[in-house]
Design a protein around this motif. Structure first.
Motif, short mmCIF file in Angstrom:
data_model
loop_
_atom_site.label_atom_id
_atom_site.label_comp_id
_atom_site.label_asym_id
_atom_site.label_seq_id
_atom_site.Cartn_x
_atom_site.Cartn_y
_atom_site.Cartn_z
N GLU A 31 12.28 -16.44 -74.40
CA GLU A 31 11.74 -15.18 -73.87
C GLU A 31 10.24 -15.38 -73.66
O GLU A 31 9.51 -15.64 -74.60
CB GLU A 31 11.99 -14.05 -74.86
CG GLU A 31 11.71 -12.67 -74.27
CD GLU A 31 12.82 -12.19 -73.36
OE1 GLU A 31 12.49 -11.54 -72.35
OE2 GLU A 31 13.99 -12.45 -73.66
N MET A 32 9.78 -15.26 -72.43
CA MET A 32 8.39 -15.54 -72.10
C MET A 32 7.61 -14.26 -71.80
O MET A 32 8.17 -13.28 -71.31
CB MET A 32 8.30 -16.48 -70.89
CG MET A 32 8.90 -17.85 -71.14
SD MET A 32 7.95 -18.77 -72.37
CE MET A 32 8.90 -20.29 -72.40
N VAL A 33 6.33 -14.30 -72.07
CA VAL A 33 5.41 -13.21 -71.74
C VAL A 33 4.31 -13.78 -70.87
O VAL A 33 3.74 -14.83 -71.18
CB VAL A 33 4.82 -12.58 -73.02
CG1 VAL A 33 3.77 -11.54 -72.65
CG2 VAL A 33 5.91 -11.95 -73.87
N LYS A 34 3.99 -13.08 -69.79
CA LYS A 34 2.95 -13.56 -68.88
C LYS A 34 1.60 -12.99 -69.29
O LYS A 34 1.44 -11.78 -69.45
CB LYS A 34 3.27 -13.16 -67.43
CG LYS A 34 2.27 -13.73 -66.42
CD LYS A 34 2.75 -13.58 -64.99
CE LYS A 34 2.69 -12.14 -64.53
NZ LYS A 34 2.96 -12.02 -63.09
N ILE A 35 0.64 -13.89 -69.46
CA ILE A 35 -0.72 -13.50 -69.84
C ILE A 35 -1.69 -14.07 -68.82
O ILE A 35 -1.65 -15.25 -68.50
CB ILE A 35 -1.09 -14.02 -71.25
CG1 ILE A 35 -0.16 -13.41 -72.30
CG2 ILE A 35 -2.54 -13.70 -71.59
CD1 ILE A 35 -0.46 -13.89 -73.70
N ASN A 36 -2.57 -13.21 -68.31
CA ASN A 36 -3.62 -13.65 -67.41
C ASN A 36 -4.89 -13.93 -68.20
O ASN A 36 -5.37 -13.06 -68.92
CB ASN A 36 -3.89 -12.59 -66.33
CG ASN A 36 -4.81 -13.11 -65.24
OD1 ASN A 36 -5.99 -13.33 -65.46
ND2 ASN A 36 -4.27 -13.28 -64.04
N THR A 37 -5.41 -15.14 -68.08
CA THR A 37 -6.57 -15.56 -68.90
C THR A 37 -7.91 -15.31 -68.22
O THR A 37 -8.94 -15.76 -68.72
CB THR A 37 -6.45 -17.05 -69.23
OG1 THR A 37 -6.54 -17.82 -68.02
CG2 THR A 37 -5.13 -17.36 -69.91
N ARG A 38 -7.90 -14.61 -67.11
CA ARG A 38 -9.13 -14.43 -66.34
C ARG A 38 -10.21 -13.70 -67.12
O ARG A 38 -11.41 -13.98 -66.94
CB ARG A 38 -8.80 -13.64 -65.06
CG ARG A 38 -9.97 -13.46 -64.13
CD ARG A 38 -9.55 -12.65 -62.92
NE ARG A 38 -10.66 -12.40 -62.02
CZ ARG A 38 -10.59 -11.60 -60.96
NH1 ARG A 38 -9.45 -10.99 -60.67
NH2 ARG A 38 -11.65 -11.42 -60.20
N HIS A 39 -9.82 -12.76 -67.99
CA HIS A 39 -10.80 -11.96 -68.72
C HIS A 39 -10.86 -12.31 -70.21
O HIS A 39 -11.48 -11.58 -70.98
CB HIS A 39 -10.49 -10.48 -68.55
CG HIS A 39 -10.52 -10.00 -67.14
ND1 HIS A 39 -11.54 -10.32 -66.27
CD2 HIS A 39 -9.64 -9.24 -66.43
CE1 HIS A 39 -11.30 -9.78 -65.09
NE2 HIS A 39 -10.16 -9.12 -65.16
N ILE A 40 -10.22 -13.39 -70.61
CA ILE A 40 -10.31 -13.84 -72.00
C ILE A 40 -11.57 -14.68 -72.16
O ILE A 40 -11.82 -15.59 -71.37
CB ILE A 40 -9.06 -14.65 -72.39
CG1 ILE A 40 -7.81 -13.77 -72.35
CG2 ILE A 40 -9.22 -15.23 -73.80
CD1 ILE A 40 -6.52 -14.52 -72.64
#
Length: 419
Positions: free
Chosen positions: A238-247
């Motif tokens: 089970e995968m979760v999508k995370i955008n790292t642009r603002h990390i």
């Protein structure tokens, strides 16, 4: 879907229960019917799913932003010295989250896009790199995690994938994707992934240059699919999508030997020679770190693409005797206060003679591991006290220099009997 108030000879499509004409039920467009009890079960199920994998569509509240001077003032309460590093970090963190609040307030509008600025901190071990980042995350109340670069390997090899860093941040954010996407990741020991030579490797360097290559997209900003509970990815996970642009990524490392690269660069001349007293000393000169530049990180073994993704460069000086003594007593979480609190829990009022602090600092400088050496000395010095005092009738105890010299690491039984 519509609610049917009158229905005869109908059954629930989920549990098969026969429905009477007056029992409320939910009917779908294809004629499927759901009874009241099954509706409650389905509602509870989706509520549990929402807790484990929250919806990304929820808007996050603006971060309570502090001005750079306010951030530094907070850091002064926990970290002694390192004034330059505190200023650089305060400004960089302030600009990053000011940018995030600006983006959230002007979604869909045509505004100037501001790129994020990741940070790399250079300094000897035990100078406060991790403490600085942890304190900032606590002040801003954003998710924060520490990733050890030494265990990372290129995808497909034994070790942890680079994406596992995001799994830790997601867990720190209680699996709230929106919160995780504006958190802080501290990559510790980032100097350990430097390539082994100054030239590009012609063989696989799976824990060095390979990790640097894998970090590039993560640092710049990408959509990454990560398993929430960590571990190796597999097709059925089970995968979760995370955008790292603002990390915000902050790298930290001791970069042992970096001073030699700095000195070599500063001493290089095109014509003529310099006298020995005019050359910049390269041995045991911690002040050389103030001249660190991206060029020096490249010489150390960091690839140019990675150095370019860490535009903010901060340095930390090696701690001297005065700084170590201040660390013992001044911060809110000072070691002396911690041990006094431990003994106070047993009803013992503990005090230290000022000369004891000088003795501890002297021993810490011998260890040459920074502030971490202070705790090791305190543990060795206080071990017998922590063993004997809780079982004794002593309610007050004063640690003197004579005690430290004569009973350092020895039994205090006789001492307590005579007191």
């Amino acid at each position: 879907m519509e609610k049917e108030k009158k229905r005869k000879n109908a059954r629930c499509s989920f549990c098969g229960k026969e429905l009477n004409g007056r029992e409320p039920a939910v009917q779908g467009g294809d004629g499927a019917i759901l009874c009241r009890e099954c509706s409650r079960i389905a509602q509870g199920y989706f509520a549990e799913i929402e807790k484990e994998f929250p919806s990304k569509g929820k808007a996050s509240a603006p971060i309570k932003l502090k001005k750079p001077k306010e951030i530094k003032r907070f850091l002064d309460e926990y970290v002694i010295g390192q004034e330059e590093a505190k200023k650089v970090l305060s400004v960089a963190v302030y600009n990053h989250y000011k940018r995030l609040n600006h983006v959230a307030a002007h979604q869909g509008e045509d505004v100037t896009e501001i790129e994020k600025s990741n940070i790399v901190m250079v300094g000897p071990t035990g100078t406060g790199k991790t403490l600085l980042v942890r304190s900032i995350a606590r002040l801003l109340e954003v998710p924060f995690c520490i990733a050890d670069a030494t265990v990372l390997t290129e995808a497909g090899y034994v070790g942890e994938d680079v994406d596992s860093i995001l799994s830790r941040l997601l867990q720190a954010a209680d699996f709230d994707v929106a919160q995780a996407e504006r958190g802080i990741i501290f990559i510790d020991e980032i100097d350990k992934i430097a390539r082994k030579g100054s030239n590009p490797s012609i063989t696989r360097d799976v824990s060095g240059e390979g990790v640097q290559q894998a970090l590039l997209k993560l640092l710049e900003g990408t959509d990454a699919l990560v398993p929430p509970q960590g571990g190796r990815k597999h097709p059925n996970a089970e995968m979760v999508k995370i955008n790292t642009r603002h990390i915000l990524f902050i790298g930290g490392g001791s970069f042992d030997g970096l001073e030699r690269h700095i000195a070599s660069r500063m001493n290089r001349t095109s014509i003529g020679y310099k006298k020995d007293d005019q050359r910049v000393a390269a041995d045991k000169d911690e002040s050389l770190l103030k001249y660190v530049s991206p060029q020096d990180l490249r010489s150390f073994g960091m690839i140019p693409e990675l150095v370019g993704r860490f535009p903010v460069l901060a340095y930390l000086n090696e701690l001297d005797a005065d700084a170590l003594r201040s660390i013992l007593v001044e911060p809110k979480n000072a070691l002396v206060r911690q041990y006094k609190q431990l003994f106070a829990m047993d009803g013992v009022d503990l005090e230290f003679d000022p000369e004891v602090y000088d003795f501890i600092v002297e021993k810490a400088l011998e260890f040459n591991i920074g502030a971490r050496g202070l705790r090791g000395i305190m543990e060795a010095m206080m071990n017998e006290l922590m063993y004997e005092l809780p079982s004794s009738e002593v309610k007050e105890y004063r640690v003197t220099l004579d005690y430290v010299k004569s009973h350092f690491g020895k039994s205090l039984s006789e001492k307590l009997k005579n007191s």
